[in-house]
Each structure stands twice: as structure tokens, then as C-alpha cells.
Design an enzyme around this catalytic site. Sequence first.
Site, PDB file in Angstrom:
ATOM      1  N   ASN A   1       0.822  -1.221   0.000  1.00 41.85           N
ATOM      2  CA  ASN A   1       0.000   0.000   0.000  1.00 41.85           C
ATOM      3  C   ASN A   1       0.848   1.259   0.000  1.00 41.85           C
ATOM      4  O   ASN A   1       0.509   2.261   0.634  1.00 41.85           O
ATOM      5  CB  ASN A   1      -0.980   0.003   1.182  1.00 41.85           C
ATOM      6  CG  ASN A   1      -2.043  -1.056   1.021  1.00 41.85           C
ATOM      7  OD1 ASN A   1      -2.498  -1.338  -0.090  1.00 41.85           O
ATOM      8  ND2 ASN A   1      -2.434  -1.687   2.114  1.00 41.85           N
ATOM      9  N   HIS A   2       1.956   1.200  -0.721  1.00 39.96           N
ATOM     10  CA  HIS A   2       2.814   2.369  -0.947  1.00 39.96           C
ATOM     11  C   HIS A   2       2.883   2.628  -2.450  1.00 39.96           C
ATOM     12  O   HIS A   2       3.950   2.760  -3.032  1.00 39.96           O
ATOM     13  CB  HIS A   2       4.213   2.115  -0.372  1.00 39.96           C
ATOM     14  CG  HIS A   2       4.217   1.878   1.107  1.00 39.96           C
ATOM     15  ND1 HIS A   2       5.232   1.213   1.748  1.00 39.96           N
ATOM     16  CD2 HIS A   2       3.322   2.233   2.066  1.00 39.96           C
ATOM     17  CE1 HIS A   2       4.964   1.170   3.053  1.00 39.96           C
ATOM     18  NE2 HIS A   2       3.806   1.777   3.266  1.00 39.96           N
ATOM     19  N   GLN A   3       1.730   2.715  -3.068  1.00 38.01           N
ATOM     20  CA  GLN A   3       1.650   2.830  -4.526  1.00 38.01           C
ATOM     21  C   GLN A   3       2.022   4.231  -4.994  1.00 38.01           C
ATOM     22  O   GLN A   3       1.656   5.226  -4.358  1.00 38.01           O
ATOM     23  CB  GLN A   3       0.223   2.486  -4.999  1.00 38.01           C
ATOM     24  CG  GLN A   3      -0.209   1.069  -4.691  1.00 38.01           C
ATOM     25  CD  GLN A   3      -0.913   0.896  -3.364  1.00 38.01           C
ATOM     26  OE1 GLN A   3      -0.889   1.774  -2.508  1.00 38.01           O
ATOM     27  NE2 GLN A   3      -1.566  -0.246  -3.162  1.00 38.01           N
TER      28      GLN A   3
END
Length: 591
Positions: free
Chosen positions: A526-528
Site C-alpha cells: 500500500n505504498h503505490q
Amino acid sequence: MFLGQSLVQVASLVIFLSTVLPPTEKDPPGVFDRPLEDWYDYIVVGAGSAGGIVATRLSEGYEKVLLLEAGGSDLENDETKIPLLWSALSNSNLDWKFKTIPQTHSHFANKDKVSIWPRGKCLGGTGKINAMALIRGNPKDFDTWTKEGAVGWSYSDVLPFFKKIEHIAFNLSTYNEDLRGRNGPLTIVESRMTMLEYFHEQAAQELGFNRIDCNSESQLGFCRIQVNIKKGERCDTASCYLRPALERTNLQVHLNSHVSKILFDGKVAQGVEFSKDDILNKVYARKEIILSAGVVGSPKILLLSGVGPNHHMNDIGVPVVADLPVGENVQDQMAMHFQVAINMSLATTSQKIMDTENILQYLFFREGIYAQIGVDGMVFVNLDQNNEEPPDIQLIFLGLSYDKGFLDSFYYKEEVKEELAKRTDPNSFVVIMNLLHAKSRGTITLSTTSSSDKPVIDPMYLSDSDDVETFVKGIRFLQKLQETKSWKSIGATLIRHDTPGHCSEEEYDEDDYWRCMVRHFANQANHQTSSCRMGSDDDTTAVVDPQLRVKGIKNLRVADASVMRNNPSGNTNGPTMMIAERAADFIKNSK
């Protein structure tokens, strides 16, 4: 994380607490329903980690600013304030609930080989549902951006904007105080969940890693987690930037306003079209439109507006305004979770979280485990032991036991969960291994021309086999921790997580076993980033220039995580806010 557990044991408190606790904060009547005007100086799309900052900063003058947010008020859910409950907000009404298409090279233990992408849909955006960890990234990450053509984004260029965000509320005496900010809107504190942090720090020191400030000159080492929490509550861009500015007459915020496209006159962005209460509205900007709809929302709006790759625009039937690589070069880090059994009760279990005393401690005093995010420090490691290079992996130590409540948070197949449930143990903790500089690249494209339909997200996780090999090297490093005196003193032992049909047929602890485990059990971090990548004019991978202006288009910028060139070393919370501060500065100086 543990919200699947029954709340029956505390139900008897509800009536009593409602009579003694102060009323929860509510939005002033009509604050988000002021009549729309036809023209504003600036229109900001998206009130998340970036948009809330951009709108706040631009409204410091006299220009009229309109901020449009597709979601509702964050105050509709009190859980957004409580740090420990952050993961319970995924898949809630505050989440866009995006999913990827089935992956070809990864996620084999997940349902349908799909990855879930939680993204915030409310005032505060993803910053309202994330874990609040603030990690800037490595200085060399930003120097690389400049070397690759994003001139003006070196570490020395961005440092003042990182400092502008921060109000450091912990002791900096052992760190470099000159590199941290003290007067910003966002309160930053150090956090610790349990006494396990001591054992992790000692284990790291045995391997040659000292305690550092991982938001300083170097990240290589052990650091305590730094989080945006103020007086026991989440301090995000909605609560600590935007809400104090809502009284400004030149700032107008509209919620539940879903932007469908940018309106153009040739190559000039003039306004936006959005729906609210089933009514289609059009508003126009005298100066600029700033897209801050996030790594998924910003490329989706651009594509719907005709800004994107020619071939995709033609395939989907959208007239082309500008041929740019929107939705390409999508990046994410990946994460693997490891269960470590210990011989004593130190971790926070589901039972402790549901304990009435812990709940009351938070409700009355904003203290205790609910005021933490669940982390007991982390280590940044360069696997080649090259101190001149950024770290390859990040190990995050959770002070949470790997029990049934923790397992429920994964998107594994039911038969995988059933098997892993047999191995849960309250006397355990969890280590998350983040792959910091993944080489795999994916895409975000349109499924239809309807703005109400979700886009097609294909991160192509582990399509580059080098990512798998880096994970294997990282696992070998993790095993070294198991051999330290500190971890041995608490009996720290890695627990096998292969299950029938998911790597159990491989010979345990061989490299091929771990390669299999990575492809089956590694998940999204979830570090897009990078779906609207920044770069020079001659960079064919870039959507925006170094001042975040959409290339070939006037009066349109993108300011959010989507413009990052590469994933920074850590999460994207801090860098996203820095980008927003820079964007506001660019705009103010371009008048």
C-alpha cells in the site's frame, strides 16, 4: 486488525460512557454545503493527504479556492481518530475498495490471486485510514529523481518542505535537530507498542545497527516508529491542516462530489465536471486546476478526460487531448509477514485489545495501547552492506501477536486461513518485510468510459524476478536476527507458513522454498506511486514536468503520490505531503 472480535464484553459500558464522556466532534451545520459559484481561482480535486494541504496553502491569500472530495466527512466514523484501529478502516465506507486483476506472478495464496488496494474515500483521504507512520525516504532517493531529470527535487531541495510539515514532539537531543521541523501543522511523536522493542533494538545492535533517526541523513539502522498523532488521536491533513482553515471565506469544500473529468478548451484546462446528489455540475478555474485524487484517482480522471496513451484512448473510445503515459509505470513495494514465536507473554493479543481497562484508559485519557499503531521499531538494511546506497528492505516489528484476530486481516484463501489458524499463538509477534525498491512495473487503465466504474489495476507484482531474489536475501538477513543473543533470550523462532498446495512440497529453507513463499504469500505494501510520473520534457515516461504541470497542457497540475518517480525508502505518507507543500509553493510563485 482485531475488529472481527466480538464487542459483547464491553457492551455494558455504552450507556454509561455516553453520559460521562464529552460529545464527539461534529461538522458545523452547512460548512460543506455553501452555494456553488461558477468560477474559482483554483479548483483542487481530492481532499486527501495532498489535496488538503494544497487547498489550505492556496487559501492563505485572497484567491477563491474550491476543494472537491468524492467521499464524505471523516467525522462520520469515530474510529478514524483512534490510532490502533487504523486497519479496521480498510473495506469500510471510508475506503474505495479497489482490487487488482488476478496476478500472474504473485498472490497465489490469495483469493483469486487478487490484491486489495485500500484507498481513502473521505475528508483526509488515505491519510485518514493509513497507519500514520511518517517516513520521509532516503536522501539518495530524491537525489536520484534529480539525476533522472526531475530537476529541483534533490534532497536539499525538498528538505525545507519536509520540515515545514512537521511539529516534532519528541526528544531530538540524540539526533540532528537541524534536519527536523518544529513549527509545522502535523504533530509527530515516537511510538512504542510493547517492551519487545527493547529486544529488537538489542538484536539489531548485535548485527551492527545503531539507533538512528530514520528521517535524518541516513536510514541504515534501527529506529523507533514516528507517527502523526496528537494527544492520542490521528493528526492528518484533514484534522491538522484543513479543519483549522474551514472558517476562511475564500475556501469552499464540497463533499460527496465525484469528479468525472477535466473540461478543456483545446490544450487549456478550464474547469471540472462533477456529480453531487445525482446532479451534474460544472465549475471553472480562472488560474489552475490541481489534481490530488491519489495514485488511482488522478490517472483515472486524466484518462476519462482524454489525457493518456493514444492506444488506450482509441481502444476505450475517449477523444485524445494529450498523448501521455498516464497510468503506466505504476509501482508498489511489497510486504511479507512473518510469525515469530516467543517463550513469554509480551505481545499485544486480541484479548488484551478487547480488555475493558485498556478501552477505558483510551476513552478517558487518550493513552495506552489504543494510542499506538502497533509497531515496536524497524530496521532499514542494505543487503550488500553498502552504506553509500539506500536500503533494500525495511523490517517492521509489530507488537501484536499472530493470533486469530491478526490472521483475519489477510485476503488469503479460506483453506489457507484455516491451516494457518492452527499455528496462531498468543506468545508471538509479527515481522513485516517491505521490499523498498521493487523493479516490477504495472498499469492503471479504464474499464469503461463511465466515471462510476472502477479502473483496471494491474501492478504486475513480481514480474521482475529480481524482486523475488531481493526478498530471499532479506529473509536470510531476518534469520540472522534469530541467532542473536537478544532474540534467543525470548526464544524467538520463525514459524513455517507454507500450506498444502502453497510451497509445502518444496524442501524447507532452500532458496527455491523461499522463492515459492514469496510468490504465494507476499502482498501489497500500500505504498503505490508513479502512475503520473514526473520528469523532464524529453522523458517519455513522464506525465508531469518537475513543477508538476501536465506536459503540453496549460493550467493543470497533479500533486499527490502519483507523481513520484520511484518509491522512496519507506512509506509514501511523508513524501506525499512534501509534494503537496511543494506544489502550493510552485503555484504561489508562478503568479
